[in-house]
Design an enzyme around this catalytic site. Structure first.
Site, short mmCIF file in Angstrom:
data_model
loop_
_atom_site.label_atom_id
_atom_site.label_comp_id
_atom_site.label_asym_id
_atom_site.label_seq_id
_atom_site.Cartn_x
_atom_site.Cartn_y
_atom_site.Cartn_z
N CYS A 1 13.05 4.39 -9.07
CA CYS A 1 12.06 3.82 -9.71
C CYS A 1 12.17 4.17 -11.34
O CYS A 1 11.54 3.58 -12.04
CB CYS A 1 10.76 3.72 -9.21
SG CYS A 1 9.86 5.28 -9.34
N CYS B 1 4.81 6.76 -4.95
CA CYS B 1 4.10 6.96 -6.12
C CYS B 1 3.12 8.07 -5.91
O CYS B 1 2.86 8.88 -6.78
CB CYS B 1 3.29 5.72 -6.71
SG CYS B 1 4.12 4.25 -6.55
#
Ligand code: FES
Length: 145
Positions: A33, A103
């Site tokens: 990402c 995350c």
């Protein structure tokens, strides 16, 4: 899709910034990402984390998890900080959507990287701390979620 706590920590992140001459700094990223997180620790002679700051170049969940992670480690010993998992950070935020679990792993690994840096700078060994990865790959998160 996001809990109120995630939204709160995303919109009003705690402990943003950096610490000059930090006791330990950890930077980790996710090549997929492209998000990057850096955590700074100010650790005293008793191995207590007196202050912590972070900078995150990433998505809202990465900002929220790093904000919550810094709140959880502040005032803790290095040993206690090591035990804070991405699961604990997610629970403290009332959960994250499955696609955003990675995350929170970034936050856990950034803590480990900063602890590792602190240990190396001071020539000490933190029981149970493994050399952190600088890139958090997707494959590592599949077993639990
Ligand atoms: Fe990668 Fe959030 S999308 S850290």
């Amino acid at each position: 899709m996001y809990s109120d706590k995630v939204m709160d920590h995303f919109q009003n992140p705690r402990n943003v910034g950096e610490i000059q001459n930090a006791s330990g700094v950890g930077t980790v990223g996710n090549a997929k990402c492209g998000d990057i997180m850096r955590i700074y620790f100010d650790i005293d002679d008793n191995q207590i984390i007196k202050d912590v700051k972070f900078k995150t170049f990433g998505c809202g969940a990465a900002v929220a998890t790093s904000s919550m992670a810094t709140e959880l480690v502040k005032g803790k010993s290095v040993q206690e900080a090591l035990e804070i998992t991405n699961k604990a950070v997610m629970e403290a935020l009332d959960g994250l959507p499955p696609v955003k679990v990675h995350c929170s792993l970034l936050a856990e690994e950034a803590i480990h990287a900063a602890l590792w840096d602190y240990a190396e700078k001071n020539g000490i060994k933190i029981e149970g701390l493994k050399k952190p990865k600088s890139d958090i790959g997707e494959e590592e998160i599949e077993e639990d979620y």
